[in-house]
Scaffold this active site. Structure first.
Site, mmCIF file in Angstrom:
data_model
loop_
_atom_site.group_PDB
_atom_site.id
_atom_site.type_symbol
_atom_site.label_atom_id
_atom_site.label_comp_id
_atom_site.label_asym_id
_atom_site.label_seq_id
_atom_site.Cartn_x
_atom_site.Cartn_y
_atom_site.Cartn_z
ATOM 1 N N SER A 94 -9.908 1.548 2.515
ATOM 2 C CA SER A 94 -9.000 2.348 1.720
ATOM 3 C C SER A 94 -7.940 1.521 0.977
ATOM 4 C CB SER A 94 -8.296 3.367 2.612
ATOM 5 O OG SER A 94 -7.466 2.710 3.564
ATOM 6 N N LYS A 103 0.858 -1.193 0.000
ATOM 7 C CA LYS A 103 0.000 0.000 0.000
ATOM 8 C C LYS A 103 0.890 1.238 0.000
ATOM 9 C CE LYS A 103 -4.082 1.779 2.499
ATOM 10 N NZ LYS A 103 -5.005 1.530 3.632
ATOM 11 N N SER A 151 -10.334 -0.958 6.575
ATOM 12 C CA SER A 151 -9.685 -0.721 5.272
ATOM 13 C C SER A 151 -8.945 -1.906 4.680
ATOM 14 C CB SER A 151 -8.713 0.456 5.384
ATOM 15 O OG SER A 151 -9.406 1.665 5.426
#
Lengths: 93, 469
Positions: free
Chosen positions: B135, B60, B159
């Site tokens: 996310s 990420k 997330s």
């Protein structure tokens, strides 16, 4: 949230809102605040706040000088730097 | 295939990068680490004793990697190349993983649909123009599309778990403090936790065991060694799973049916099902939307245009530099949360909002403690629905999107581990259920999820990808 409060928190946050987004964000803030106002109905009179999920005392490090110096590395990431310093507009006339 | 010498480490890395380019329209990557990854793969030799040896991984884009652009999908960090690498990335590289790319995400991890990224929406590999969740949406899309078998994510309110559910993957949020947060750009420090997104619970166990361990650079890192969840994965005991009374009636009929099928699978495997109560769970979303913005407003004060990242060109003085750099650099969702956070922390409102939310947080955590006297793990849906079309939620009322995290947020408030597991499809789209456990119960959670996956095949389904060619 009245316009003066929005202006104050914008100032504290160092954010400015352009006219197009200001109205939308102001109304969004009202919706969010009315959601979080639900918390007021909970009786928390004898409840200690829980600021962290692991309530342990902060670790104290040994006071030892380390030789790492990444100054050059960090300065290369600055939008503007001069020798050993971050450069910003003049503060004192 | 690596073990049988059907493919070499560099061929595997090149194949992964080639897939990343083939499916570029997914928009799941912010940067592809092509040159360094290929060089690394040529220098590595396959270690048959190490399950992560030469495995391509995507991180990420909030994990700092030395000299590789790290942006949190925000204009304010465009071009930022960190001078150091996050502990979790180092741990995975030490285990043999090869970093292929940095994944797209909601800006500063603020969102549940990956629609707040400065670099544009990520598509759900199962259905174009639909969200992958957020996310960690790019992470989920990169694994679901088959580009990489494993990705890192972070979970502040769901997330990892919600995008895993929307993309038919398994996603684990470990206990707070299990994985070092050093080098992970902070959103809400008391809630953020890194974790793996992969196809199966077994893959999550392998990744978790590499990611964990005490790190003296993170003062909230637990004083525990690496987890050994893979060793105990096959141990199956008939645990009692708690079903949350307060979540009754929160799902559509189709979603409820999928969830009931999961319950029946667990029952058929010998798990006991027991209704439990979490009386304050309905306050978890408002509690989160005080605490997370408060911590975000503090954490994001470091982005001031002075030391790194974006600086506005149009400045007259120092105040201008701060205000214009931040106002031009942050997107609207980030601004909303900074403003809410500043408000709830400001004089006159601190007790009414911030302190109040932290008190309710304790009540929610205590509810879990009481529930875990009645059951071993708690079983819930992961999200209220399946994937949804771009721009279909939250544009008029932001709280509509916040409710995506209705079932996941409380685990972050209490700091306890939880996993999302693929379950029956709903209208041909993936859905997931969640297993939540007490602190440090990752082994039990992974064992249970693995047991479910040995007796179901939802996690084996993959999207066609034709619409992304």
């Amino acid at each position: 949230m009245d316009k003066q409060t929005v202006r104050t928190i914008c100032y504290l946050s160092r954010l400015s809102l352009d006219q197009n987004s200001a109205q939308k964000i102001e109304s969004d803030l009202d919706v969010i605040l009315s959601m979080i106002d639900e918390l007021q109905e909970v009786d928390t009179s004898k409840i200690e706040p829980m600021f962290s999920p692991i309530e342990q005392t902060a670790i104290v490090y040994d006071d030892v000088i380390s030789s790492d110096n990444l100054k050059e590395d960090f300065l290369t990431q600055a939008p503007n730097s001069d020798n050993n310093f971050f450069k910003v507009p003049k503060v004192v006339e | 295939m690596l073990a049988n010498k059907e493919i070499t480490p560099s061929e595997l890395t090149e194949e992964s990068i080639s897939l990343a380019k083939r499916y570029a329209s997914l928009n799941c990557f912010n940067v592809i680490n092509e040159e360094a990854a290929i060089a690394q793969s040529r220098n590595l030799s396959f270690d048959s004793n190490n399950l992560l040896s030469c495995i391509p991984i995507a991180h990420k884009d909030l994990f700092c990697i030395k000299d590789l652009e790290t942006t949190c999908s925000s204009k304010i960090l465009e071009g930022y190349k960190p001078p150091y690498t996050a502990t979790v990335v180092k741990n995975l590289e030490n285990a043999g993983c090869i970093t292929i790319a940095k994944t797209n995400m909601d800006e500063f991890a603020m969102g549940s649909s990956n629609e707040t990224s400065y670099f544009g929406n990520v598509h759900n590999p199962w259905l174009k123009n639909h969200v992958p969740g957020g996310s960690s949406g790019g992470a989920a899309a990169s694994v679901a599309s088959g580009i990489v078998p494993l990705a890192t994510g972070t979970d502040t309110g769901g997330s990892i778990r919600q995008p895993a559910a929307l993309c038919n993957l398994t996603g684990l949020k470990p206990t707070y403090g299990r994985i070092s947060r050093w080098g992970m750009i902070a959103f809400a420090s008391s809630l953020d936790q890194a974790g793996p997104i992969a196809h199966t619970a077994k893959d999550c166990a392998i990744a978790l065991d590499a990611m964990t361990g005490h790190d003296s650079k993170d003062s909230t890192s637990l004083h525990l060694g690496k987890t050994t969840t893979l060793e105990t994965l096959e141990k199956h005991t008939s645990l009692t799973l708690g079903i949350v009374k307060e979540f009754n009636g929160q799902l559509s009929a189709e979603m409820e049916l999928a969830f009931q099928k999961s319950i029946m699978t667990y029952q058929s495997l010998g798990y006991k099902i027991k209704e439990i109560t979490l009386p304050n769970i309905k306050y978890s979303v408002p509690t989160y939307y005080v605490i997370a913005p408060a911590e975000c407003s503090s954490n994001l004060s470091r982005f001031d245009g002075v030391r790194f990242g974006f600086r506005s060109k149009n400045i007259q003085n120092l105040e201008d530099l701060y205000v214009k750099s931040r106002s031009e650099g942050f997107g609207n969702e980030v601004k909303r949360r900074i403003l809410i956070g500043t408000y709830v922390l400001s004089a006159g409102y601190y007790d009414a909002y911030y302190k109040k939310a932290q008190q309710v947080r304790r009540l929610i955590a205590e509810d879990f403690n009481s529930a875990f006297k009645e059951c071993d793990l708690i079983l819930t849906p992961t999200s209220p629905g399946t994937t949804f079309a771009f721009d279909s939620k939250g544009s008029k009322d932001p709280t509509e999107l916040y409710l995506e995290d209705l079932f996941t947020i409380a685990a972050n408030l209490a700091g306890i581990p939880a996993i999302s597991v693929p379950q029956a499809f709903v209208n041909n789209l993936p859905s997931g259920h969640q297993l939540i456990g007490p602190h440090l119960s990752e082994s039990a959670i992974l064992q249970t999820a693995h047991h479910f996956q040995l007796n179901s095949d939802w996690h084996l389904k993959s999207p066609s990808m034709e619409s992304f060619l």
